[in-house]
Motif scaffolding. Structure first.
Motif, PDB file in Angstrom:
ATOM      1  N   VAL A   3      55.940  37.368  29.151  1.00 20.17           N
ATOM      2  CA  VAL A   3      54.917  37.307  29.828  1.00 20.17           C
ATOM      3  C   VAL A   3      53.598  37.448  29.176  1.00 20.17           C
ATOM      4  O   VAL A   3      52.696  36.903  29.303  1.00 20.17           O
ATOM      5  CB  VAL A   3      55.042  38.118  31.253  1.00 20.17           C
ATOM      6  N   ARG A   4      53.554  38.593  28.438  1.00 28.01           N
ATOM      7  CA  ARG A   4      52.473  39.069  27.697  1.00 28.01           C
ATOM      8  C   ARG A   4      52.032  37.947  26.578  1.00 28.01           C
ATOM      9  O   ARG A   4      50.841  37.709  26.314  1.00 28.01           O
ATOM     10  CB  ARG A   4      52.615  40.458  26.859  1.00 28.01           C
ATOM     11  N   ALA A   5      53.178  37.311  25.656  1.00 30.91           N
ATOM     12  CA  ALA A   5      53.083  36.410  24.759  1.00 30.91           C
ATOM     13  C   ALA A   5      52.360  35.118  25.404  1.00 30.91           C
ATOM     14  O   ALA A   5      51.374  34.536  24.896  1.00 30.91           O
ATOM     15  CB  ALA A   5      54.183  36.030  24.064  1.00 30.91           C
ATOM     16  N   HIS A   6      52.829  34.785  26.557  1.00 29.20           N
ATOM     17  CA  HIS A   6      52.319  33.396  27.191  1.00 29.20           C
ATOM     18  C   HIS A   6      51.146  33.345  27.857  1.00 29.20           C
ATOM     19  O   HIS A   6      50.329  32.493  28.211  1.00 29.20           O
ATOM     20  CB  HIS A   6      53.277  32.740  27.935  1.00 29.20           C
ATOM     21  N   ARG A   7      50.661  34.949  28.372  1.00 28.93           N
ATOM     22  CA  ARG A   7      49.671  34.908  29.330  1.00 28.93           C
ATOM     23  C   ARG A   7      48.398  34.631  28.719  1.00 28.93           C
ATOM     24  O   ARG A   7      46.998  34.389  29.337  1.00 28.93           O
ATOM     25  CB  ARG A   7      49.701  36.490  29.961  1.00 28.93           C
ATOM     26  N   GLN A   8      48.427  34.639  27.180  1.00 25.70           N
ATOM     27  CA  GLN A   8      47.100  34.406  26.508  1.00 25.70           C
ATOM     28  C   GLN A   8      46.597  33.155  26.651  1.00 25.70           C
ATOM     29  O   GLN A   8      45.461  32.982  26.284  1.00 25.70           O
ATOM     30  CB  GLN A   8      47.466  34.979  25.014  1.00 25.70           C
ATOM     31  N   ARG A   9      47.417  32.250  27.273  1.00 24.16           N
ATOM     32  CA  ARG A   9      47.008  30.840  27.339  1.00 24.16           C
ATOM     33  C   ARG A   9      46.153  30.751  28.408  1.00 24.16           C
ATOM     34  O   ARG A   9      45.278  29.818  28.735  1.00 24.16           O
ATOM     35  CB  ARG A   9      48.099  30.003  27.565  1.00 24.16           C
ATOM     36  N   ILE A  10      45.904  31.900  29.436  1.00 26.02           N
ATOM     37  CA  ILE A  10      45.235  31.623  30.673  1.00 26.02           C
ATOM     38  C   ILE A  10      43.919  32.596  30.711  1.00 26.02           C
ATOM     39  O   ILE A  10      44.144  33.921  30.374  1.00 26.02           O
ATOM     40  CB  ILE A  10      46.332  32.130  31.722  1.00 26.02           C
ATOM     41  N   GLY A  11      42.590  32.324  30.882  1.00 24.13           N
ATOM     42  CA  GLY A  11      41.519  32.828  31.178  1.00 24.13           C
ATOM     43  C   GLY A  11      41.116  32.992  32.732  1.00 24.13           C
ATOM     44  O   GLY A  11      41.535  31.801  33.325  1.00 24.13           O
ATOM     45  N   MET A  12      40.876  34.167  33.124  1.00 22.69           N
ATOM     46  CA  MET A  12      40.486  34.004  34.557  1.00 22.69           C
ATOM     47  C   MET A  12      39.240  34.677  34.945  1.00 22.69           C
ATOM     48  O   MET A  12      39.135  35.984  34.510  1.00 22.69           O
ATOM     49  CB  MET A  12      41.541  34.593  35.516  1.00 22.69           C
ATOM     50  N   VAL A  13      38.583  34.229  35.651  1.00 25.24           N
ATOM     51  CA  VAL A  13      37.160  34.858  36.264  1.00 25.24           C
ATOM     52  C   VAL A  13      37.646  35.046  37.806  1.00 25.24           C
ATOM     53  O   VAL A  13      37.700  34.040  38.355  1.00 25.24           O
ATOM     54  CB  VAL A  13      35.933  33.915  35.950  1.00 25.24           C
ATOM     55  N   PHE A  14      37.293  36.287  37.982  1.00 20.78           N
ATOM     56  CA  PHE A  14      37.570  36.537  39.389  1.00 20.78           C
ATOM     57  C   PHE A  14      36.503  36.931  40.316  1.00 20.78           C
ATOM     58  O   PHE A  14      35.046  36.687  39.972  1.00 20.78           O
ATOM     59  CB  PHE A  14      38.164  38.315  39.369  1.00 20.78           C
ATOM     60  N   GLN A  15      36.626  37.182  41.520  1.00 21.15           N
ATOM     61  CA  GLN A  15      35.306  37.501  42.517  1.00 21.15           C
ATOM     62  C   GLN A  15      34.394  38.329  42.045  1.00 21.15           C
ATOM     63  O   GLN A  15      33.169  38.324  42.280  1.00 21.15           O
ATOM     64  CB  GLN A  15      36.054  37.490  43.680  1.00 21.15           C
ATOM     65  N   GLN A  16      35.241  39.479  41.592  1.00 24.72           N
ATOM     66  CA  GLN A  16      34.546  40.743  41.254  1.00 24.72           C
ATOM     67  C   GLN A  16      34.673  40.709  39.858  1.00 24.72           C
ATOM     68  O   GLN A  16      35.335  40.142  39.001  1.00 24.72           O
ATOM     69  CB  GLN A  16      35.303  41.932  41.875  1.00 24.72           C
ATOM     70  N   PHE A  17      33.343  41.300  39.282  1.00 27.81           N
ATOM     71  CA  PHE A  17      33.209  40.986  37.837  1.00 27.81           C
ATOM     72  C   PHE A  17      34.268  41.867  36.949  1.00 27.81           C
ATOM     73  O   PHE A  17      34.593  41.543  35.795  1.00 27.81           O
ATOM     74  CB  PHE A  17      31.814  41.226  37.345  1.00 27.81           C
ATOM     75  N   ASN A  18      34.544  42.938  37.185  1.00 24.45           N
ATOM     76  CA  ASN A  18      35.534  43.793  36.485  1.00 24.45           C
ATOM     77  C   ASN A  18      35.128  44.137  35.084  1.00 24.45           C
ATOM     78  O   ASN A  18      36.001  44.074  34.081  1.00 24.45           O
ATOM     79  CB  ASN A  18      36.999  43.219  36.596  1.00 24.45           C
TER      80      ASN A  18
END
Length: 252
Positions: free
Chosen positions: A83-98
């Motif tokens: 999961v960690r290796a493949h999650r890098q393909r995905i970027g996410m912008v949330f409702q809260q800025f975090n």
């Protein structure tokens, strides 16, 4: 780029996604619309590996994502290393800025490329400065997030997501926490990204004007299923499903 095959997600006895088949092509911009609780954000959470599928499989860029190849050539649920290796393909912008409040803007954008991707500091800083310029915040790299407006913080969050060079950018109601006068600036940045890059975008929003401007395809969700999908022109002007017509009548 994204493929859901017969995906089911349950929370206890409640089925949030019901045998979902979904396809997003490489470089396509897809917007998910529908009432609250219809399953839209759950799709994003599955792609961010914040949730795991109950049944079915997810593929990203032609590779298993929710599962991994097993010893017998079959697919088994993905372990944390996979999961960690493949999650890098995905970027996410949330409702809260975090954002990290103890770090300056530039550090917020360079942190993950340095510590996750192993980028050298000079390269990470060069990349971050280019992205801050893209989102209109080149003059804020030395500021702390608490000194920025909500719209500026959300633009930093967009730059931070893009700094990882993801294949897919997920956007979850990114303007919902903003004051109305700040919404337009953030949406303009996302329009520029959509127009100037080939990144695949999957967006959940109630901003129908943005969905109309940016999307190649709009999908109407209700009760964990896609009721209908099509181009923005087709879906907004001539929806086929009565539920879609009533939803659009309420939000447009």
């Amino acid at each position: 780029m994204i493929r859901f095959d017969q995906v089911v997600k349950r929370f206890g006895d409640h089925t949030v996604l019901d045998r979902l088949d979904l396809r997003v092509r490489r470089g396509e911009r897809v917007t998910l619309i529908g009432p609250s609780g219809s399953g839209k954000t759950t799709i994003l959470r599955l792609l961010m590996t914040l949730e795991r599928v109950t049944e079915g499989t997810i593929h990203v860029a032609g590779e298993p994502f929710s599962h991994m190849p097993g010893a017998k050539g079959d697919l088994v649920p993905a372990d944390e290393k996979y999961v960690r290796a493949h999650r890098q393909r995905i970027g996410m912008v949330f409702q809260q800025f975090n954002l990290f409040p103890n770090m300056k803007v530039l550090e917020n954008v360079t942190e993950a490329p340095i510590h996750v991707l192993g980028l050298g500091k000079d390269e990470a800083v060069e990349r971050a400065r280019g992205l801050l310029d893209l989102v209109g915040l080149a003059d804020k790299e030395g500021a702390h997030p608490t000194r920025l407006s909500g719209g500026q913080q959300q633009r930093v969050a967009i730059a931070r997501a893009l700094a990882m060079r993801p294949d897919v950018l997920l956007l979850d109601e990114v303007t919902s926490a903003l004051d109305p006068e700040l919404v337009a600036g953030v949406l303009d940045v996302l329009r520029d990204i959509a127009a100037g890059t080939d990144i695949t975008m999957l967006c959940v929003t109630h901003e129908m004007g943005f969905a109309r401007d940016v999307s190649d395809q709009v999908m109407m969700f209700d009760r964990g299923k896609i009721l209908e999908s099509g181009s923005p022109e087709r879906l907004f002007e001539d929806p086929e499903h009565e539920r879609t017509r009533s939803f659009l009548g309420a939000v447009l």
